[in-house]
Design an enzyme around this catalytic site. Structure first.
Site, short mmCIF file in Angstrom:
data_model
loop_
_atom_site.label_atom_id
_atom_site.label_comp_id
_atom_site.label_asym_id
_atom_site.label_seq_id
_atom_site.Cartn_x
_atom_site.Cartn_y
_atom_site.Cartn_z
N SER A 119 -13.08 49.88 -1.04
CA SER A 119 -11.78 49.26 -0.75
C SER A 119 -10.70 49.73 -1.70
CB SER A 119 -11.89 47.75 -0.93
OG SER A 119 -12.81 47.19 -0.05
N HIS A 140 -12.84 54.22 5.23
CA HIS A 140 -12.64 52.79 4.94
C HIS A 140 -12.42 51.96 6.21
CE1 HIS A 140 -10.01 49.49 2.92
NE2 HIS A 140 -11.26 49.14 2.95
N GLU A 152 -9.18 53.70 7.60
CA GLU A 152 -8.40 54.53 6.68
C GLU A 152 -9.25 55.72 6.27
OE1 GLU A 152 -5.40 52.59 3.54
OE2 GLU A 152 -7.25 51.46 3.66
N ASN A 190 -5.16 47.72 1.29
CA ASN A 190 -5.41 46.78 0.18
C ASN A 190 -4.33 46.81 -0.89
OD1 ASN A 190 -7.71 45.47 1.14
ND2 ASN A 190 -8.96 47.25 0.61
C1 CAA Z 1 -10.97 44.19 2.09
C2 CAA Z 1 -10.81 45.51 2.71
O1 CAA Z 1 -11.19 46.53 2.12
C3 CAA Z 1 -10.11 45.73 4.01
C4 CAA Z 1 -10.20 44.63 5.01
O2 CAA Z 1 -11.09 44.61 5.83
S1 CAA Z 1 -9.06 43.44 4.88
C5 CAA Z 1 -9.48 42.31 6.15
C6 CAA Z 1 -8.94 42.77 7.48
N1 CAA Z 1 -9.28 41.78 8.47
C7 CAA Z 1 -8.44 40.81 8.80
O3 CAA Z 1 -7.32 40.71 8.30
C8 CAA Z 1 -8.99 39.82 9.79
C9 CAA Z 1 -8.01 38.73 10.11
N2 CAA Z 1 -8.58 37.84 11.10
C10 CAA Z 1 -8.61 38.13 12.43
O4 CAA Z 1 -8.09 39.14 12.88
C11 CAA Z 1 -9.27 37.12 13.32
O5 CAA Z 1 -9.27 35.86 12.68
C12 CAA Z 1 -10.73 37.52 13.72
C13 CAA Z 1 -10.70 38.75 14.60
C14 CAA Z 1 -11.63 37.77 12.52
C15 CAA Z 1 -11.37 36.36 14.49
O6 CAA Z 1 -10.54 36.04 15.56
P1 CAA Z 1 -10.50 34.56 16.22
O7 CAA Z 1 -9.69 34.67 17.43
O8 CAA Z 1 -10.15 33.59 15.18
O9 CAA Z 1 -11.99 34.23 16.47
P2 CAA Z 1 -12.95 34.59 17.66
O10 CAA Z 1 -12.40 34.12 18.96
O11 CAA Z 1 -14.26 34.02 17.19
O12 CAA Z 1 -13.05 36.17 17.62
C16 CAA Z 1 -12.18 37.04 18.32
C17 CAA Z 1 -13.03 38.11 18.93
O13 CAA Z 1 -13.67 38.85 17.88
C18 CAA Z 1 -15.09 38.86 18.09
N3 CAA Z 1 -15.76 38.88 16.78
C19 CAA Z 1 -15.45 38.15 15.70
N4 CAA Z 1 -16.26 38.51 14.68
C20 CAA Z 1 -17.10 39.48 15.16
C21 CAA Z 1 -18.15 40.25 14.61
N5 CAA Z 1 -18.52 40.14 13.32
N6 CAA Z 1 -18.78 41.14 15.41
C22 CAA Z 1 -18.45 41.29 16.71
N7 CAA Z 1 -17.43 40.61 17.27
C23 CAA Z 1 -16.78 39.70 16.51
C24 CAA Z 1 -15.35 37.59 18.88
O14 CAA Z 1 -16.54 37.70 19.61
C25 CAA Z 1 -14.14 37.52 19.79
O15 CAA Z 1 -14.31 38.39 20.89
P3 CAA Z 1 -13.58 38.15 22.33
O16 CAA Z 1 -12.16 38.57 22.12
O17 CAA Z 1 -14.30 39.05 23.25
O18 CAA Z 1 -13.70 36.70 22.64
N1 NDP Z 2 -15.65 42.65 2.61
C1 NDP Z 2 -14.68 43.30 3.19
O1 NDP Z 2 -13.83 42.71 3.87
C2 NDP Z 2 -14.59 44.78 3.03
C3 NDP Z 2 -15.34 45.44 2.09
N2 NDP Z 2 -15.24 46.81 1.97
C4 NDP Z 2 -16.03 47.51 0.99
O2 NDP Z 2 -17.34 47.71 1.53
C5 NDP Z 2 -18.32 47.70 0.48
C6 NDP Z 2 -19.35 46.63 0.79
O3 NDP Z 2 -18.69 45.38 0.88
P1 NDP Z 2 -19.38 44.13 1.61
O4 NDP Z 2 -20.23 44.60 2.73
O5 NDP Z 2 -18.32 43.15 1.85
O6 NDP Z 2 -20.31 43.60 0.43
P2 NDP Z 2 -21.63 42.71 0.50
O7 NDP Z 2 -21.73 42.03 -0.81
O8 NDP Z 2 -21.63 41.90 1.77
O9 NDP Z 2 -22.78 43.80 0.68
C7 NDP Z 2 -23.10 44.77 -0.26
C8 NDP Z 2 -24.56 45.13 -0.02
O10 NDP Z 2 -24.88 46.27 -0.82
C9 NDP Z 2 -26.14 46.02 -1.41
N3 NDP Z 2 -26.34 46.87 -2.57
C10 NDP Z 2 -25.97 46.67 -3.86
N4 NDP Z 2 -26.37 47.70 -4.63
C11 NDP Z 2 -27.00 48.58 -3.80
C12 NDP Z 2 -27.66 49.82 -3.99
N5 NDP Z 2 -27.75 50.37 -5.20
N6 NDP Z 2 -28.22 50.43 -2.92
C13 NDP Z 2 -28.17 49.89 -1.68
N7 NDP Z 2 -27.56 48.70 -1.45
C14 NDP Z 2 -26.98 48.05 -2.48
C15 NDP Z 2 -26.09 44.53 -1.74
O11 NDP Z 2 -27.38 44.04 -2.02
P3 NDP Z 2 -27.50 42.69 -2.97
O12 NDP Z 2 -26.81 41.60 -2.22
O13 NDP Z 2 -28.99 42.54 -3.05
O14 NDP Z 2 -26.83 43.05 -4.27
C16 NDP Z 2 -25.52 44.00 -0.43
O15 NDP Z 2 -26.51 43.83 0.56
C17 NDP Z 2 -17.53 47.48 -0.82
O16 NDP Z 2 -17.23 48.72 -1.38
C18 NDP Z 2 -16.26 46.78 -0.33
O17 NDP Z 2 -15.18 46.96 -1.18
C19 NDP Z 2 -14.41 47.54 2.77
C20 NDP Z 2 -13.67 46.94 3.75
C21 NDP Z 2 -13.66 45.49 3.93
#
Ligand code: CAA
Ligand code: NDP
Length: 291
Positions: A119, A140, A152, A190
């Site tokens: 991320s 990403h 990304e 991010n």
């Molecule tokens: C941290 C990083 O590195 C980068 C990032 O990822 S940052 C995070 C980016 N993500 C976001 O910002 C998510 C923001 N949230 C959302 O867009 C919405 O709340 C959400 C899509 C997660 C859920 O939407 P919702 O309308 O509240 O719930 P819900 O109706 O249960 O789900 C919408 C759809 O997604 C599907 N869905 C939700 N989670 C799912 C999953 N894990 N797998 C498959 N489908 C999923 C549902 O089945 C539903 O499908 P339909 O349209 O066919 O009904």
């Molecule tokens: N969460 C998010 O919304 C997003 C996350 N990411 C990125 O994706 C990556 C994973 O995040 P996320 O899935 O949320 O994290 P989680 O904590 O859900 O999962 C990480 C997994 O990696 C495992 N792990 C740790 N060390 C090792 C290793 N050496 N070899 C193999 N597996 C290992 C962990 O095991 P254990 O639990 O046993 O330590 C765990 O099962 C991160 O880099 C995060 O920044 C990117 C986009 C969105």
């Protein structure tokens, strides 16, 4: 070069989502984690998520059966050396990711492309520890992977055009949209999203609003699908803190200072949904705010 097999390191929420979409797109997937329990949980979650897609008419039952058959799991990291493209999706900690790439390198085929779903961490720095910085880049996905449209793609300083084109081709085959980002801390999404989440935690910390009022305000007042604290719990508070630290260290600007309250939640092990407690407590029927 055409990519047919994909190795995924880490079977957490991102690794399982990536395996889900890759297998449905027809790729053979080899999913690795250090924990067998994480691998078993990931297979069960993918099966449930695909079953929901079947029930909503998004995919057929045959699609689901065929996709699940394309996924193999392994606790032996080095087996991934046989795949064409590796996506590392382990915990957001640079030392963890470096160790994974160092272990993988001696076992790779010459053509294997290495990528990270990080991320925030420098792609150039991760690549520099491998034997193939030109065949290394950031791949990403956004969470939840089966739903979010964006991927990304981040070139490191040495990434070559063939590598970028091969990864872009995979994104196209998934039916997702690629955005190209330069390799600076936390890239595009991010760099913008995480300071907003951190600011929401400061808003809570300073008593400007409660968990509920902050989330309602952003949902109803800015049309965000989730409030920032709900979203932080969904992403994982450990991941949010790790990203803020990369921004703070990498850009050396106090505006990226992680909120002490975010640090406190992580220190408590309250990491959000994945540990059942964060800004909300998920252990009951409905989430209950913890402040
Ligand atoms: C941290 C990083 O590195 C980068 C990032 O990822 S940052 C995070 C980016 N993500 C976001 O910002 C998510 C923001 N949230 C959302 O867009 C919405 O709340 C959400 C899509 C997660 C859920 O939407 P919702 O309308 O509240 O719930 P819900 O109706 O249960 O789900 C919408 C759809 O997604 C599907 N869905 C939700 N989670 C799912 C999953 N894990 N797998 C498959 N489908 C999923 C549902 O089945 C539903 O499908 P339909 O349209 O066919 O009904
Ligand atoms: N969460 C998010 O919304 C997003 C996350 N990411 C990125 O994706 C990556 C994973 O995040 P996320 O899935 O949320 O994290 P989680 O904590 O859900 O999962 C990480 C997994 O990696 C495992 N792990 C740790 N060390 C090792 C290793 N050496 N070899 C193999 N597996 C290992 C962990 O095991 P254990 O639990 O046993 O330590 C765990 O099962 C991160 O880099 C995060 O920044 C990117 C986009 C969105």
């Amino acid at each position: 070069m055409e990519i047919k097999t994909i190795g995924i390191v880490g079977a957490g929420q991102m690794g399982n989502g990536i395996a889900h979409v890759m297998s449905l797109a027809g790729y053979d997937v080899l999913l690795n984690d250090i924990s067998q329990e994480a691998l078993d949980d990931a297979m069960e979650l993918m099966s449930n998520n695909m079953a929901r897609q079947v029930s909503r008419g998004k995919i057929t039952e045959e699609d689901q059966t065929a996709a699940l058959k394309r996924i193999r799991t392994t606790q032996v990291l080095t087996e991934l050396g046989q795949t064409d493209l590796i996506i590392e999706a382990a915990t957001e900690r640079e030392t963890v990711k470096q160790a994974i790439f160092e272990d993988l390198v001696p076992h790779l085929q010459p053509h294997t492309i290495l990528t990270s779903n990080t991320s925030s961490i420098s792609i150039t720095r991760l690549a520099s520890r491998t034997d193939r910085p030109e065949k290394f880049m950031g791949f990403h996905f956004m969470n939840p992977v089966p739903v979010m449209q964006l991927v990304e793609l981040i070139r490191g300083i040495a990434t070559d055009e063939q590598t970028f084109a091969a990864c872009k081709d995979v994104v196209d085959k998934l039916g997702k949209t690629a955005a190209s980002a330069e390799d600076f801390p936390a890239f595009i999404v991010n760099r913008i999203l995480m300071p907003m989440i951190n600011e929401a935690v400061y808003t809570l910390y300073e008593g400007v609003g409660s968990v509920q009022s902050i989330d309602s305000s952003m949902k109803l007042g800015a049309n965000h699908p989730m409030g920032p604290l709900e979203l932080a719990d969904f992403i994982g508070l450990d991941t949010c803190l790790a990203i803020m630290n990369v921004l703070h260290d990498g850009l050396a600007d106090t505006k990226y200072r992680p909120c002490p309250l975010l640090t406190k939640y992580v220190e408590a092990g309250w990491l959000g949904r994945k540990t059942q407690r964060g800004f909300y407590d998920y252990r009951g029927e409905a989430p209950v705010p913890t402040r």
